[in-house]
Scaffold this motif. Structure first.
Motif, PDB file in Angstrom:
ATOM      1  N   ARG A 157       0.553  -1.251  -0.160  1.00 55.65           N
ATOM      2  CA  ARG A 157      -0.046   0.048  -0.316  1.00 55.65           C
ATOM      3  C   ARG A 157       1.006   1.084   0.247  1.00 55.65           C
ATOM      4  NH1 ARG A 157      -3.142  -2.379   4.139  1.00 55.65           N
ATOM      5  NH2 ARG A 157      -2.076  -1.050   5.705  1.00 55.65           N
ATOM      6  N   LYS A 158       2.201   1.116   0.663  1.00 54.51           N
ATOM      7  CA  LYS A 158       2.185   2.286   0.899  1.00 54.51           C
ATOM      8  C   LYS A 158       3.037   2.811  -0.491  1.00 54.51           C
ATOM      9  CE  LYS A 158       3.367   2.445   5.776  1.00 54.51           C
ATOM     10  NZ  LYS A 158       3.896   1.034   6.768  1.00 54.51           N
ATOM     11  N   GLN A 159       3.846   1.767  -1.166  1.00 57.75           N
ATOM     12  CA  GLN A 159       5.032   1.161  -1.686  1.00 57.75           C
ATOM     13  C   GLN A 159       3.828   1.903  -2.958  1.00 57.75           C
ATOM     14  OE1 GLN A 159       5.735  -2.555  -4.367  1.00 57.75           O
ATOM     15  NE2 GLN A 159       7.309  -1.895  -4.001  1.00 57.75           N
ATOM     16  N   LYS A 160       2.868   1.943  -3.365  1.00 57.51           N
ATOM     17  CA  LYS A 160       2.167   2.149  -4.194  1.00 57.51           C
ATOM     18  C   LYS A 160       1.975   3.954  -4.501  1.00 57.51           C
ATOM     19  CE  LYS A 160      -1.757  -1.447  -5.040  1.00 57.51           C
ATOM     20  NZ  LYS A 160      -2.972  -1.414  -4.386  1.00 57.51           N
ATOM     21  N   SER A 161       1.840   4.330  -3.092  1.00 52.85           N
ATOM     22  CA  SER A 161       1.438   6.069  -2.815  1.00 52.85           C
ATOM     23  C   SER A 161       3.031   6.348  -3.003  1.00 52.85           C
ATOM     24  CB  SER A 161       1.196   6.458  -1.587  1.00 52.85           C
ATOM     25  OG  SER A 161       2.177   5.972  -0.754  1.00 52.85           O
ATOM     26  N   PHE A 162       4.374   5.735  -2.641  1.00 55.01           N
ATOM     27  CA  PHE A 162       5.540   6.489  -3.300  1.00 55.01           C
ATOM     28  C   PHE A 162       5.732   5.841  -4.640  1.00 55.01           C
ATOM     29  CE2 PHE A 162      10.405   6.021  -3.090  1.00 55.01           C
ATOM     30  CZ  PHE A 162      10.774   6.610  -2.488  1.00 55.01           C
ATOM     31  N   ASN A 163       4.725   5.071  -5.704  1.00 53.41           N
ATOM     32  CA  ASN A 163       5.041   4.818  -6.794  1.00 53.41           C
ATOM     33  C   ASN A 163       4.272   6.229  -7.453  1.00 53.41           C
ATOM     34  OD1 ASN A 163       7.221   2.567  -7.362  1.00 53.41           O
ATOM     35  ND2 ASN A 163       5.552   1.216  -6.912  1.00 53.41           N
ATOM     36  N   ALA A 164       2.973   6.425  -6.870  1.00 52.33           N
ATOM     37  CA  ALA A 164       2.831   7.584  -7.739  1.00 52.33           C
ATOM     38  C   ALA A 164       3.453   8.951  -7.396  1.00 52.33           C
ATOM     39  CB  ALA A 164       1.627   7.659  -7.125  1.00 52.33           C
ATOM     40  N   ILE A 165       3.925   9.041  -6.479  1.00 51.03           N
ATOM     41  CA  ILE A 165       4.827  10.435  -5.975  1.00 51.03           C
ATOM     42  C   ILE A 165       6.203  10.581  -6.961  1.00 51.03           C
ATOM     43  CG2 ILE A 165       6.079  12.261  -4.415  1.00 51.03           C
ATOM     44  CD1 ILE A 165       3.499  10.711  -2.617  1.00 51.03           C
ATOM     45  N   PHE A 166       6.786   9.508  -7.376  1.00 50.23           N
ATOM     46  CA  PHE A 166       8.012   9.590  -7.775  1.00 50.23           C
ATOM     47  C   PHE A 166       8.922   8.208  -9.063  1.00 50.23           C
ATOM     48  CE2 PHE A 166       8.743  10.141  -3.080  1.00 50.23           C
ATOM     49  CZ  PHE A 166       9.476  11.823  -2.949  1.00 50.23           C
ATOM     50  N   SER A 167       7.053   8.479  -9.996  1.00 48.17           N
ATOM     51  CA  SER A 167       7.472   7.731 -10.750  1.00 48.17           C
ATOM     52  C   SER A 167       8.406   7.994 -12.399  1.00 48.17           C
ATOM     53  CB  SER A 167       6.175   7.218 -11.399  1.00 48.17           C
ATOM     54  OG  SER A 167       4.988   8.794 -11.669  1.00 48.17           O
ATOM     55  N   ASN A 168       8.532   9.065 -12.020  1.00 52.91           N
ATOM     56  CA  ASN A 168       9.494   9.666 -12.814  1.00 52.91           C
ATOM     57  C   ASN A 168      11.006   9.980 -12.855  1.00 52.91           C
ATOM     58  OD1 ASN A 168       7.516   9.986 -14.552  1.00 52.91           O
ATOM     59  ND2 ASN A 168       6.960  12.227 -14.159  1.00 52.91           N
ATOM     60  N   GLU A 169      11.963   9.302 -11.169  1.00 53.72           N
ATOM     61  CA  GLU A 169      12.399   9.168 -10.436  1.00 53.72           C
ATOM     62  C   GLU A 169      13.529   7.782 -10.607  1.00 53.72           C
ATOM     63  OE1 GLU A 169      14.185  12.538  -9.758  1.00 53.72           O
ATOM     64  OE2 GLU A 169      12.172  13.421  -9.401  1.00 53.72           O
ATOM     65  N   PRO A 170      14.839   7.835 -11.502  1.00 56.68           N
ATOM     66  CA  PRO A 170      14.959   6.719 -11.048  1.00 56.68           C
ATOM     67  C   PRO A 170      15.889   6.607 -10.526  1.00 56.68           C
ATOM     68  CG  PRO A 170      16.057   8.081 -13.013  1.00 56.68           C
ATOM     69  CD  PRO A 170      14.563   8.489 -12.558  1.00 56.68           C
ATOM     70  N   VAL A 171      16.008   7.308  -9.573  1.00 57.17           N
ATOM     71  CA  VAL A 171      16.922   6.585  -8.005  1.00 57.17           C
ATOM     72  C   VAL A 171      15.875   6.282  -7.264  1.00 57.17           C
ATOM     73  CG1 VAL A 171      18.262   7.172  -6.426  1.00 57.17           C
ATOM     74  CG2 VAL A 171      18.610   8.553  -8.791  1.00 57.17           C
ATOM     75  N   MET A 172      14.454   6.749  -7.179  1.00 53.73           N
ATOM     76  CA  MET A 172      13.815   5.910  -5.956  1.00 53.73           C
ATOM     77  C   MET A 172      13.260   5.122  -7.432  1.00 53.73           C
ATOM     78  SD  MET A 172      14.057   8.382  -4.427  1.00 53.73           S
ATOM     79  CE  MET A 172      12.978   9.241  -2.959  1.00 53.73           C
ATOM     80  N   SER A 173      12.798   4.727  -8.042  1.00 56.88           N
ATOM     81  CA  SER A 173      12.008   3.640  -8.333  1.00 56.88           C
ATOM     82  C   SER A 173      14.100   2.543  -7.991  1.00 56.88           C
ATOM     83  CB  SER A 173      12.058   3.144 -10.177  1.00 56.88           C
ATOM     84  OG  SER A 173      11.357   4.025 -10.616  1.00 56.88           O
ATOM     85  N   LYS A 174      14.476   2.459  -7.712  1.00 53.45           N
ATOM     86  CA  LYS A 174      16.366   1.812  -7.340  1.00 53.45           C
ATOM     87  C   LYS A 174      15.592   1.501  -6.465  1.00 53.45           C
ATOM     88  CE  LYS A 174      19.347  -1.333  -8.012  1.00 53.45           C
ATOM     89  NZ  LYS A 174      19.566  -2.180  -8.771  1.00 53.45           N
ATOM     90  N   THR A 175      15.239   2.385  -5.431  1.00 57.15           N
ATOM     91  CA  THR A 175      14.913   2.925  -3.800  1.00 57.15           C
ATOM     92  C   THR A 175      13.964   0.941  -3.685  1.00 57.15           C
ATOM     93  OG1 THR A 175      15.996   4.581  -3.615  1.00 57.15           O
ATOM     94  CG2 THR A 175      14.857   3.062  -1.949  1.00 57.15           C
TER      95      THR A 175
END
Length: 152
Positions: free
Chosen positions: A19-37
Motif C-alpha cells: 500500500r505504501k509502495q503504491k503511493s510512493f510510486n505515484a509520487i516518484f514515478s519519474n525518478e529513476p533513483v527512487m525506482s531503484k530504492t
C-alpha cells in the motif's frame, strides 16, 4: 507466538508495504533513483520472508540436478504469501498451506502439471473445500493400503 500468527503477521506487513509502495510510486514515478530504492526494499522484504521461513523450520533445499528448481518449497510459500498480501480472502488458505509445507506438493500438483491452473486458483479451491476433499482422499488411500496389508 504460534505459526499461524507469524505467517499472518508477515502477510499483513507485506500488504501494508505494498500500500505504501503504491503511493510512493505515484509520487516518484519519474525518478529513476527512487525506482531503484523500491527495488532494494522489495528485496529486503523478501529477505524478511526468508527469515520467517527459517523460524518456521522450512528448509533451504538444494536441487537434485542442475535442471531442478532450487528452494521449491520456499518459492511456493513466498508466492502464496505475495498473493495473500494482495487479496485478503487468500490469507487463511495461504496460512494453512504454508503451515503444512511438508505436504505442499500434495496440493500443488495441479499447478505444477498444468499451464491453465495457477496459485490463485489453488487458494480459491483450498478456500472452498478442496482441502476437505483432499483429506478424505488421503484417508481413503490409507484405508486401501491397510486393507491390502490385512489381506496378505
Amino acid at each position: 507466538m504460534n505459526q499461524t500468527k507469524i505467517i499472518e503477521g508477515v502477510i499483513g506487513t507485506l500488504e501494508a508495504y505494498h500500500r505504501k509502495q503504491k503511493s510512493f510510486n505515484a509520487i516518484f514515478s519519474n525518478e529513476p533513483v527512487m525506482s531503484k530504492t523500491i527495488e532494494v526494499f522489495d528485496n529486503e522484504m523478501l529477505e524478511m520472508v526468508d527469515y520467517v521461513f527459517d523460524l518456521l523450520g522450512i528448509p533451504t533445499e538444494e536441487p537434485e540436478s542442475k535442471y531442478d528448481e532450487e528452494n521449491w518449497t520456499r518459492n511456493v510459500c513466498t508466492a502464496l504469501i505475495k498473493l495473500a498480501a494482495k487479496n485478503e480472502k487468500y490469507v487463511e488458505p495461504a496460512v494453512e498451506l504454508i503451515i503444512n509445507w511438508e505436504r505442499l506438493s500434495d496440493y500443488t500438483t495441479k499447478v505444477e502439471t498444468s499451464t491453465w491452473f495457477n496459485y490463485n486458483q489453488l487458494l480459491d479451491e483450498h478456500l472452498t473445500g478442496y482441502k476437505t476433499w483432499h483429506e478424505k482422499q488421503r484417508k481413503k488411500d490409507k484405508e486401501k493400503v491397510k486393507d491390502k496389508i490385512q489381506a496378505k
